[in-house]
Design an enzyme around this catalytic site. Structure first.
Site, short mmCIF file in Angstrom:
data_model
loop_
_atom_site.label_atom_id
_atom_site.label_comp_id
_atom_site.label_asym_id
_atom_site.label_seq_id
_atom_site.Cartn_x
_atom_site.Cartn_y
_atom_site.Cartn_z
N ASP A 250 0.57 4.27 -7.25
CA ASP A 250 0.35 3.18 -8.20
C ASP A 250 1.08 1.91 -7.80
O ASP A 250 1.99 1.93 -6.96
CB ASP A 250 0.83 3.60 -9.59
N LYS A 272 -3.44 -0.41 -10.45
CA LYS A 272 -4.23 -1.17 -11.41
C LYS A 272 -3.47 -2.43 -11.78
O LYS A 272 -2.40 -2.36 -12.40
CB LYS A 272 -4.48 -0.34 -12.67
#
Length: 473
Positions: A250, A272
């Site tokens: 991530d 994200k």
């Protein structure tokens, strides 16, 4: 080398410890890891050693110490705490022909005690010939991280099955069998905690006459990377990183954490970015399952803990639906790390007897209309992902009657080099976040009082009373 490293058998043998206080207790604790018959020579014992003697774990001999006290011992440890007495006892032990270790007197030592990594029956001993004990302990720490805590139980299982392998697996296939056992699926399954399944695999292979000739099966580990600092990872997390063929990580995972992975492991960024979801969740689930079905060991590396706002449910469901083995390795969530950094407990008797972790956003990215229900009276409230919504959060709490002067702590980039924390109050919270130019990952932390002025449906005061007695919107 000035010392030859070796292991000394202790089964059925006596080991002598001369001394009855803390130094002797330290050596005795180490010896208790073995099956030696431990004999402590001392006029008196401290409470710890006395308890061990009462339990029958050691024998205690009083009276004069002579050469006969050491005679026939596998080895001796001299640890009275008095350098002069230790030197005298060393001479007596040498008269008995026993190799000894004398605490803090390396020139009198035939034996030195190493730093030990214990995965019984697998044992790693680290020595520096007395020159750098701090370095030995540092190496031990690294080895503790590298070796799975379950390695010993798996090695013991292999030892119990060795006669069966010798009896049923042809000699030319035994090396391949053990390579499969320790490097392939049985070991991977055992490490995930499925010891019975691993044992069954080994036994089935033995009955079949050798290791199965099948392609490797992939797996997925959802690994918590913690709040940032790589030394906050669990030993199991480090182990999975070092075994991984491919790592999907991530945006919030610190680059230092990735340095713990195998150098040849493939690294895939699936972060994200707020407002620009280049990797939607269903796509992430699809690629990690696809990699595992190719036989790869997949690590899905998530900041904090995978099970706390980590979208783990979708990825677990995808793996199970595809028939892929999945494991979750917990990590230190940001709230725990912030609590440690600030030295402020998340629960405190009489002040905060409950803990609420929540997010400032709902599933669609907007602030939840029922968000104030998380403000439980008498609870510590920790809000993740709330920096951008701080004005709305503060206003909703104020509208609900939470005092404007309620202390609030903002913790940002916890455990990273850029970490910061500052105090404010509920009314000034949004402005304080703006004034501090917070750009990192932050937490909003506060303790909701057990009583405050709450509003009714029409916005009028209902008076000061416990929130539990007030109808909530």
């Amino acid at each position: 080398m000035k010392s030859f490293p070796m292991f000394i058998r202790t089964t059925g043998r006596r080991v002598v410890v001369a001394g009855g206080w803390e130094q002797a207790a330290q050596k005795t604790r180490l010896l208790l890891k073995t099956d030696a018959q431990i004999n402590v020579l001392a006029p008196d014992l401290d409470d710890e050693l006395a308890a061990l003697a009462a339990e029958g774990k050691i024998t205690h001999t009083t009276g004069a110490i002579t050469a006969d006290s050491f005679a026939g011992a596998a080895m001796g440890f001299i640890a009275t705490g008095c350098p002069g007495l230790d030197a005298s006892l060393h001479a007596i032990a040498k008269d008995a022909g026993v190799a000894v270790n004398v605490v803090d007197q390396p020139d009198l030592c035939d034996l030195t005690t190493p730093s030990i990594v214990d995965r019984d029956p697998v044992v790693v001993a680290i020595g520096t010939e007395g020159t750098a004990p701090v370095l030995a302990r540092s190496i031990k720490t690294q080895m503790e991280k590298a070796l799975s805590p379950s390695m010993g139980s798996f090695a013991a299982l292999a030892g119990r099955l060795r006669p069966a392998v010798a009896g049923r697996v042809p000699q030319e296939g035994r090396r391949a069998f053990w390579a499969w056992a320790f490097k392939d699926k049985p070991w991977q399954v055992h490490k995930r905690g499925a010891e019975r399944d691993a044992a069954k695999m080994l036994k089935d292979a033995i009955e079949a006459g050798g290791a199965p000739k099948t392609s490797a099966e992939g797996s997925i580990a959802l690994v918590g990377a913690g709040p940032g600092a790589r030394d906050l990872l669990t030993l199991r997390a480090v182990e999975r990183l070092q075994e991984a063929d491919v790592i999907f990580y991530d945006r919030l995972v610190d680059p230092q954490v990735l340095e713990l992975a195998r150098r040849d492991a493939e690294r895939v960024f699936v972060g994200k970015v707020v407002g620009a979801h280049a990797w939607p969740q269903d796509r992430i689930s699809e690629v990690i399952v696809s990699a595992a079905k190719q036989g790869k060991r997949v690590v899905r590396l998530k900041s904090g803990d995978p099970m706390i706002f980590g979208r783990a449910a979708e990825e677990i469901a995808a793996a199970k639906s595809a028939g892929v083995a999945v494991e979750v390795v917990p990590g230190v969530t940001a709230a725990i790390a912030a609590s440690a950094m600030l030295q402020q407990p998340l629960t405190e008797r009489g002040e905060a007897d409950a803990l609420t972790l929540c997010t400032g956003h709902s599933k669609d990215g907007s602030i939840s209309a029922d968000w104030v229900r998380n403000a439980t009276p008498g609870a510590k409230l920790v809000i993740y992902m709330g920096m951008g919504e701080a004005p709305k959060i503060a206003q909703q709490l104020l509208n609900d009657g939470v005092p404007a002067n309620l202390p609030v702590t903002i913790a940002v980039d916890v455990s990273k080099d850029t970490q910061q924390a500052f105090n404010t109050d509920l009314a000034a919270m949004a402005h304080a976040i703006k004034d501090h130019a917070v750009t990192g990952c932050g937490l909003i932390m506060m303790t909701i009082p057990k009583t405050h002025v709450s509003k009714d449906h029409h916005g009028s005061d209902q008076g000061t009373q416990p929130l539990s007695q007030v109808a909530r919107n």
